[in-house]
Design an enzyme around this catalytic site. Sequence first.
Site, mmCIF file in Angstrom:
data_model
loop_
_atom_site.group_PDB
_atom_site.id
_atom_site.type_symbol
_atom_site.label_atom_id
_atom_site.label_comp_id
_atom_site.label_asym_id
_atom_site.label_seq_id
_atom_site.Cartn_x
_atom_site.Cartn_y
_atom_site.Cartn_z
ATOM 1 N N CYS A 1 6.691 36.207 39.459
ATOM 2 C CA CYS A 1 6.844 37.387 38.612
ATOM 3 C C CYS A 1 7.055 37.016 37.144
ATOM 4 O O CYS A 1 7.524 35.934 36.816
ATOM 5 C CB CYS A 1 7.986 38.286 39.038
ATOM 6 N N CYS B 1 11.235 26.933 48.676
ATOM 7 C CA CYS B 1 11.986 27.445 47.526
ATOM 8 C C CYS B 1 12.632 28.769 47.921
ATOM 9 O O CYS B 1 11.976 29.625 48.497
ATOM 10 C CB CYS B 1 11.051 27.678 46.338
ATOM 11 N N CYS C 1 14.103 25.442 36.816
ATOM 12 C CA CYS C 1 13.061 25.098 37.800
ATOM 13 C C CYS C 1 12.087 24.084 37.211
ATOM 14 O O CYS C 1 11.378 24.377 36.250
ATOM 15 C CB CYS C 1 12.301 26.380 38.170
HETATM 16 S S1 SF4 Z 1 12.951 24.957 44.643
HETATM 17 FE FE1 SF4 Z 1 12.041 26.709 43.559
HETATM 18 S S2 SF4 Z 1 13.273 26.907 41.693
HETATM 19 FE FE2 SF4 Z 1 13.659 24.855 42.514
HETATM 20 S S3 SF4 Z 1 12.142 23.516 41.499
HETATM 21 FE FE3 SF4 Z 1 11.222 24.186 43.411
HETATM 22 S S4 SF4 Z 1 10.020 26.006 42.867
HETATM 23 FE FE4 SF4 Z 1 11.497 25.637 41.202
#
Ligand code: SF4
Length: 457
Positions: free
Chosen positions: A10, A386, A240
């Site tokens: 998003c 994630c 992230c």
């Molecule tokens: S787990 Fe999600 S927030 Fe963390 S680095 Fe990976 S994609 Fe990004």
Amino acid sequence: MSGGRPREACGVVAVSGHPEAPQLVAEGLVALQHRGQESAGVAYRARGGPIRLERGMGLVLEVFPGLVVPGEGSFAVGHVRYSTAGTSDLANAQPLLARTHLGPVALAHNGNLVESAPVAAAPPGPDASDTALVLAAVAESRAPSLEKALESVLAQARGGFAMAALGPDRLWAVRDPRGIRPLVLGRLEGGWALASETCALDAMGARTIREIDPGEFMTIEDGAAPRSRRLFPREAAAPCIFEAVYFARPDSLVAGSTVHALRRRMGGELAAEHPVDADVVLAVPDSSVSAAEGYAAALNLPLEQGLIRNRYLGRAFLEPDPLRRDARVRRKLAVIPSAVAGRRVVLVDDSIVRGTTARHLIGRMWEAGAREVHLRIAAPPYRHPCHYGVDTSRAQRLFAGERPDPSALARELLATSLGYLSLEGLVRAMGGGSHCTACFSGQYPVPVGVMAGATLA
Ligand code: SF4
């Protein structure tokens, strides 16, 4: 998940104190289209008027033909969505608008809340997004004002989130305590702007000022400078890292560098860790082009265009549909036979999530007469889901997670060799610092329980 690749989580845009706020927000949303293609929306308010909401399913230009938002206002928030919590339908298209006893509020949200998120006594339904849960909790708040209600509800929120909210006379912005999801502040002539990425600020003609700090709650009133306060105790920042690897547009700034420059450095680190004697380097378009440039430059190898992405397939090819995933990849990516015939090829990509894209492309290269096909991934193996706003939280089967041995993985993909960038190499390319690396390392910066939406199911 689309074509074996993760989908973005998003995009949020907001403008305060500009007479063409809704139009500017639409401009910003187009620049963030890569972050979500399911729906788009703009909520706006003219001075003293009601909040109006325009939203629909589809791309920004499908929802707002000619990029015209039918209405005027000096405050606006907008959103492009890929659903990570809640179902994909118009009811969950954002911004969401709630008319509470404290006044109307429109909320645009990027990210996911985890178990400890606020849950209203009367939740809005089993398919509600976590954004709707926040609004329901605000509607039930006994705080004396909307601002206080938002503060007290969001102070209980945990996870990865960046939100912009529009009230009767002001905007609010908040970022999660670790700064997992991105949000940046920009300056417009006579006003202010917020966006998930700086490329949206650029598209609106705003000057980038700074990132919203992790845990910061910002209030922007008409014509006034933003006021900020910390909503959470200070914690180690964990933005992230996959934003730089894959999500963000190459012209956006992350940690003070363009994403393009960061990806070139990732390619350079990858070349140092996994060099190969080859005739040509090819990039998987579009997000791997910068990393492929860095890889080729570091080894003094030619970089050529050997893959073509079909840009005209439209949203139908972004629908979640596992049975047709292979067909979608075939339609989306084609190999230029003359670029690979008789050559030792290095194919640079930024991730293998399901393996669909890699398997297809390597197969096509053998068919086209390649002598060797070396796969190089400019990120570590994507092994863990994630839970902070990326759709792999719903992926039960992550390719690398099930196959810890890269040489077995290379055999399965029919690649001559396979090399991943190490986590240390990735962090070096980022210039150090602390990040969320959970999908690579399994180290989750925020404890993960049941997703907020799922707690109600
Ligand atoms: S787990 Fe999600 S927030 Fe963390 S680095 Fe990976 S994609 Fe990004």
